[in-house]
Design a protein around this motif. Structure first.
Motif, mmCIF file in Angstrom:
data_model
loop_
_atom_site.group_PDB
_atom_site.id
_atom_site.type_symbol
_atom_site.label_atom_id
_atom_site.label_comp_id
_atom_site.label_asym_id
_atom_site.label_seq_id
_atom_site.Cartn_x
_atom_site.Cartn_y
_atom_site.Cartn_z
ATOM 1 N N LEU A 123 0.873 -1.170 0.000
ATOM 2 C CA LEU A 123 0.000 0.000 0.000
ATOM 3 C C LEU A 123 0.907 1.216 0.000
ATOM 4 C CD1 LEU A 123 -2.669 1.518 0.270
ATOM 5 C CD2 LEU A 123 -2.557 1.163 2.747
ATOM 6 N N GLU A 135 -7.428 8.934 -1.986
ATOM 7 C CA GLU A 135 -6.967 7.601 -2.368
ATOM 8 C C GLU A 135 -7.128 7.408 -3.871
ATOM 9 O OE1 GLU A 135 -8.448 4.363 0.059
ATOM 10 O OE2 GLU A 135 -9.079 5.798 1.597
ATOM 11 N N ILE A 156 -2.504 6.071 -0.940
ATOM 12 C CA ILE A 156 -3.246 6.957 -0.054
ATOM 13 C C ILE A 156 -2.334 8.119 0.328
ATOM 14 C CG2 ILE A 156 -2.567 5.648 2.009
ATOM 15 C CD1 ILE A 156 -5.373 6.321 3.142
ATOM 16 N N LYS A 215 -8.406 3.108 8.709
ATOM 17 C CA LYS A 215 -9.574 2.385 8.214
ATOM 18 C C LYS A 215 -9.177 1.381 7.147
ATOM 19 C CE LYS A 215 -14.163 3.043 6.164
ATOM 20 N NZ LYS A 215 -13.934 1.996 5.147
ATOM 21 N N ARG A 216 -8.286 1.796 6.244
ATOM 22 C CA ARG A 216 -7.844 0.893 5.187
ATOM 23 C C ARG A 216 -7.123 -0.310 5.778
ATOM 24 N NH1 ARG A 216 -10.373 0.179 1.719
ATOM 25 N NH2 ARG A 216 -10.410 2.336 0.977
ATOM 26 N N ASP A 260 -9.647 -2.649 7.329
ATOM 27 C CA ASP A 260 -10.360 -3.431 6.318
ATOM 28 C C ASP A 260 -9.558 -4.667 5.925
ATOM 29 O OD1 ASP A 260 -12.426 -1.635 6.332
ATOM 30 O OD2 ASP A 260 -11.748 -0.527 4.561
ATOM 31 N N LEU A 311 -8.004 -2.386 -1.665
ATOM 32 C CA LEU A 311 -7.049 -1.470 -1.068
ATOM 33 C C LEU A 311 -7.173 -0.053 -1.613
ATOM 34 C CD1 LEU A 311 -3.716 -3.507 -0.896
ATOM 35 C CD2 LEU A 311 -5.108 -2.723 0.996
ATOM 36 N N ASP A 346 -12.445 4.187 -2.169
ATOM 37 C CA ASP A 346 -13.724 3.721 -1.658
ATOM 38 C C ASP A 346 -14.901 4.220 -2.501
ATOM 39 O OD1 ASP A 346 -13.040 2.134 0.411
ATOM 40 O OD2 ASP A 346 -12.928 3.738 1.889
#
Length: 374
Positions: A300, A319, A332, A347-348, A351, A370, A373
Motif C-alpha cells: 500500500l 486515495e 493513499i 480504516k484501510r 479493512d 485497497l 472507496d
C-alpha cells in the motif's frame, strides 16, 4: 564528485546530504562527463588536477565520489590529490556505524565495514615488506603484512557472522511466536527520509527517533497497533530506509533486519510526496525489495508529507492508484506531521486486517479492496 549521469545534479545533492549526515561540511561540487571511467584515476588526470587545485583553494580535507571506486583507483587518487579519498559506499557505512544502536545493528555494520575493508587492504598498507619467521613472531617465513591482515579480517568476519546467526535465530523464534498468536505483520518501508519513523510514531504513539535527515533510523522497531474497526491489533515494524546504490554488503549484512519486510503480510511503502524525484526513489526501493525477495508482498503506497506540497500540487483525491512495474498499486495521501489522512489509513488497514487469513492474500493484491472507496 560525480561522473556525469542523467540526474547527477540531484545525485550530488543527495551525496551532500549524506556528507552532512556523517558530520562533514561540503564546500564544493564537481561534475565530470566521460564515456567511461578512467581505469587509473576514474576521472582522468586533467580533472584530477582541477579537483586538487580547488581543494587547496577551499581548504578541503577530503574528497568524496558519488560512485564506487575500485581499490586501485582510490589509491591512485589519494596519491594524486594528496588528500583522503572515499566513495559513496564508504560514506554510507560511516553513517550506519554512527547511527546503529542495537546489538544486532552494530554487528551488521561491523560485518559490512569489515567486508568493505577486506577489499581495501591494498591502500591501507604502504609497507608490504616480507615478515621473517621465527619464535615469537607472527606469520611464517616470507609472509607479507597484508596477508596477515587479510587473514585477521577474515577471522573477524567469520566470528561476526556467527554472532549474527545467533541473533537471526532469536528473531526467527520471535516471529514464530507472533505467528502462533495469529499476528498480522505490517512493515514500513521506503526511501530514507520519506518520513517512515514519523508515521510510525503517529500510528502507534511511540517515541522512535525521527529527524529530517538521511538514515535517522537504522534499527528495526516493532510495536502493536490496535485497529478498533477491525477489533484486533496488528504488528507494525519500522525498518531501515533504502537508498540509491545501497552497498551490496549492507544488503547482505542487514538481511536479519530486512527480514521483517520479507516476512510481512503487508508493506506500507512510504513515499516523500514533496520530493521531485519520488518516482525514481520508488524504483530504487523496488530494486532492493527484488534483491531481498520481498517483491511479491502486497503493498500500500503511502504518499507522505502532503503538508509540504504547494496548493496547486495537492492531491485531488485522498486515495487512488499508482503504477509500479506495470501494475496499479493502491495509494493513499497523508501527512504524518499534522495527521492528515491518518484516519483513512487506519480504516484501510482495518479493512485488510479484519479479513480471514484465507482471504487476505487475494484481497490485498486487489485494488478494489485497497484502493479508492468511491
Amino acid at each position: 564528485m560525480d561522473l556525469g549521469g542523467p540526474n547527477f545534479d540531484g545525485e550530488l545533492e543527495e551525496l551532500g546530504l549524506l556528507a552532512q549526515t556523517a558530520g562533514m561540511l561540503p564546500v564544493a561540487r564537481v561534475t565530470c562527463k566521460r564515456r567511461a571511467p578512467d581505469a587509473a584515476l576514474f576521472i582522468g588526470s586533467g580533472k584530477a588536477d582541477e579537483i586538487k587545485l580547488l581543494a587547496t583553494q577551499l581548504g578541503a580535507k577530503e574528497v568524496l565520489f558519488d560512485q564506487s571506486l575500485s581499490p586501485g583507483q582510490q589509491r591512485n587518487l589519494e596519491r594524486h590529490l594528496e588528500l583522503p579519498v572515499n566513495d559513496r559506499t564508504f560514506l554510507i557505512l560511516e553513517i550506519f556505524a554512527q547511527r546503529a544502536r542495537s546489538h544486532e545493528g552494530k554487528l551488521q555494520v561491523e560485518l559490512a565495514r569489515l567486508q568493505y575493508l577486506s577489499t581495501r587492504l591494498v591502500r591501507r598498507w604502504s609497507h608490504l615488506e616480507r615478515q621473517s619467521g621465527g619464535i615469537g613472531m607472527r606469520g611464517g617465513p616470507g609472509e607479507a603484512q597484508i596477508e596477515l591482515d587479510r587473514r585477521m579480517i577474515g577471522e573477524t568476519i567469520k566470528r561476526t557472522k556467527e554472532r549474527l546467526s545467533k541473533v537471526k535465530k532469536q528473531r526467527q523464534t520471535q516471529r514464530r511466536q507472533r505467528e502462533r498468536r495469529d499476528a498480522f505483520n505490517i512493515s514500513l518501508i521506503g526511501y530514507t527520509n520519506a518520513g517512515k519513523s514519523t508515521l510510525f510514531n503517529a500510528l502507534v504513539k511511540a517515541r522512535a527517533y525521527a529527524a529530517d535527515q538521511l538514515f535517522a533510523t537504522l534499527d528495526t522497531t516493532t510495536r502493536q497497533l490496535y485497529l478498533g474497526e477491525a477489533g484486533r491489533s496488528v504488528s507494525l515494524s519500522d525498518t531501515v530506509g533504502f537508498i540509491r546504490d545501497l552497498p551490496h554488503g549492507l544488503v547482505d549484512a542487514f538481511q536479519a533486519t530486512l527480514q521483517e519486510a520479507i516476512d510481512a503480510d503487508l508493506l506500507l511503502h512510504v513515499v516523500d510526496a514533496a520530493n521531485p524525484h519520488f518516482a525514481e526513489q520508488i524504483l530504487q526501493v523496488q530494486s532492493v525489495l527484488n534483491e531481498i525477495g520481498a517483491d511479491g508482498i502486497p503493498q500500500l503506497l503511502v504518499f507522505n508529507k502532503i503538508d509540504a506540497l504547494d496548493v496547486e500540487h495537492q492531491p485531488l483525491k485522498q486515495e487512488d492508484e499508482f503504477e509500479i512495474d506495470g501494475l496499479q498499486t493502491p495509494r493513499i495521501f497523508v501527512s504524518a506531521r499534522d495527521a492528515t489522512g491518518l484516519p483513512a489509513l487506519r480504516k484501510r488497514l482495518a479493512d485488510i486486517a479484519r479479513l480471514p487469513a484465507t482471504e487476505q492474500n487475494s484481497a490485498e493484491v486487489s485494488p478494489a479492496n485497497l484502493g479508492d472507496d468511491r
